[in-house]
Design an enzyme around this catalytic site. Structure first.
Site, PDB file in Angstrom:
ATOM      1  CG  HIS A 172      -2.019  -0.995   1.172  1.00 46.40           C
ATOM      2  ND1 HIS A 172      -3.114  -0.971   2.018  1.00 46.40           N
ATOM      3  CD2 HIS A 172      -2.206  -2.063   0.349  1.00 46.40           C
ATOM      4  CE1 HIS A 172      -3.922  -1.980   1.726  1.00 46.40           C
ATOM      5  NE2 HIS A 172      -3.392  -2.660   0.719  1.00 46.40           N
ATOM      6  CB  CYS A 185      -2.022   1.997   5.946  1.00 46.17           C
ATOM      7  SG  CYS A 185      -1.521   1.008   4.515  1.00 46.17           S
ATOM      8  CD  GLU A 187      -2.041   4.239   3.087  1.00 41.69           C
ATOM      9  OE1 GLU A 187      -1.696   3.491   2.144  1.00 41.69           O
ATOM     10  OE2 GLU A 187      -3.212   4.320   3.489  1.00 41.69           O
ATOM     11  CB  CYS A 200      -6.530  -0.356   5.046  1.00 46.94           C
ATOM     12  SG  CYS A 200      -4.797  -0.869   5.047  1.00 46.94           S
TER      13      CYS A 200
END
Ligand SMILES: [Zn+2]
Length: 218
Positions: A82, A115, A84, A112
Site C-alpha cells: 500500500h 496502514c 502508505e 486501512c
C-alpha cells in the site's frame, strides 16, 4: 478528542468537522493542499501496473518530503504494498531509523487497518487523508485505529483534504473501460452512503479491490 502536536508544519488542524468538507479555503485543510497534490502525483502512477490509484508522502517536521509512494500491490505482488507503507519505509530510510516522530503521513485515501497501524507504529504525529473509505477506512470511517485511546501513541487526524480530487481519481479508475487484471466480483449494490451524500450512481466493484471510496462531493 485526540492528541495534539504542534511541532509539525504546516499548522495542525482538527478532525471531525464536516462543515468544512467543501471549502477549499478551509484554514484547517488548506495548508495541506500542496502536500496532498504531491500524493496525488504519486497516485496517478499506480494504474500503469493495474494498481489502485492511491498515493502518499511523508513530511518531516520542517515540511520536507522524506518519502513518497503509491500502491504497488499488483506491481510487486505484495499484499502489503500500500502507498502508505511504501512512503513510511522510504521516510524511515531517509531518516536512518524507524521512529518518525514529528512527521506527517499524507495519503489520498483514508488508511486501512494495516496502514493506520503502521502510522501508529511509526509514531508519526499526524495523518492527513483525502477521500474517506467507508468500506475499509481505519481513521474514522469504519474503525479509528489511529485515535484508539487504548494506545499510547495517537496521531492527530486531518480528513477530507482535497477529497473530491482524491475520490475522483478512484472512481474514474474503477469505472475505466478496460482496467488491467480485472477480476469480476459480485458488486455490493448498496454501498453505505455518507450522511449527506447520495448513493453512488455506479458500482465500484467489478475488480478485486478492498477500496470503495466515498463518492466525490462538491
Ligand atoms: Zn493500507
Amino acid at each position: 478528542m485526540n492528541d495534539h502536536h504542534d511541532n509539525g508544519r504546516p499548522p495542525a488542524g482538527q478532525d471531525g468537522d464536516d462543515r468544512h468538507d467543501r471549502h477549499d479555503d478551509d484554514p484547517v485543510r488548506a495548508p495541506w493542499h500542496a502536500p496532498m497534490r504531491l500524493a496525488l502525483d504519486e497516485a496517478v502512477r499506480a494504474p500503469a501496473t493495474g494498481d489502485v490509484p492511491v498515493g502518499a508522502v511523508v513530511l518531516g517536521p520542517d515540511g520536507a518530503v522524506l518519502g513518497r509512494g503509491h500502491n504497488v500491490r499488483e506491481a510487486v505482488g505484495d499484499p502489503t504494498g500500500h502507498a502508505e507503507l511504501v512512503a513510511l519505509r522510504a521516510a524511515a530510510r531517509a531518516r536512518g531509523g524507524w521512529r518518525l516522530n514529528g512527521c506527517t503521513l499524507v495519503v489520498t485515501l483514508e488508511p486501512c487497518t494495516m496502514c493506520a497501524g503502521a502510522a501508529v507504529l511509526a509514531r508519526v504525529d499526524r495523518v492527513v487523508y483525502g477521500a474517506r473509505d467507508v468500506k475499509a477506512g481505519a481513521a474514522g470511517s469504519l474503525w479509528d485505529v489511529v485515535r484508539d485511546r487504548r494506545l499510547n501513541h495517537r496521531p492527530e487526524v486531518v480528513n477530507d483534504v482535497l477529497a473530491p480530487e482524491c475520490g475522483r481519481l478512484l472512481t474514474d479508475f474503477f469505472r475505466g473501460p478496460n482496467p488491467p487484471s480485472a477480476t469480476p466480483t459480485p458488486a455490493d449494490p448498496t454501498p453505505a452512503p455518507g450522511p449527506d451524500t447520495p448513493a453512488p450512481t455506479a458500482p465500484t466493484a467489478a475488480r478485486d479491490t478492498d477500496f470503495e471510496p466515498r463518492p466525490p462531493v462538491g
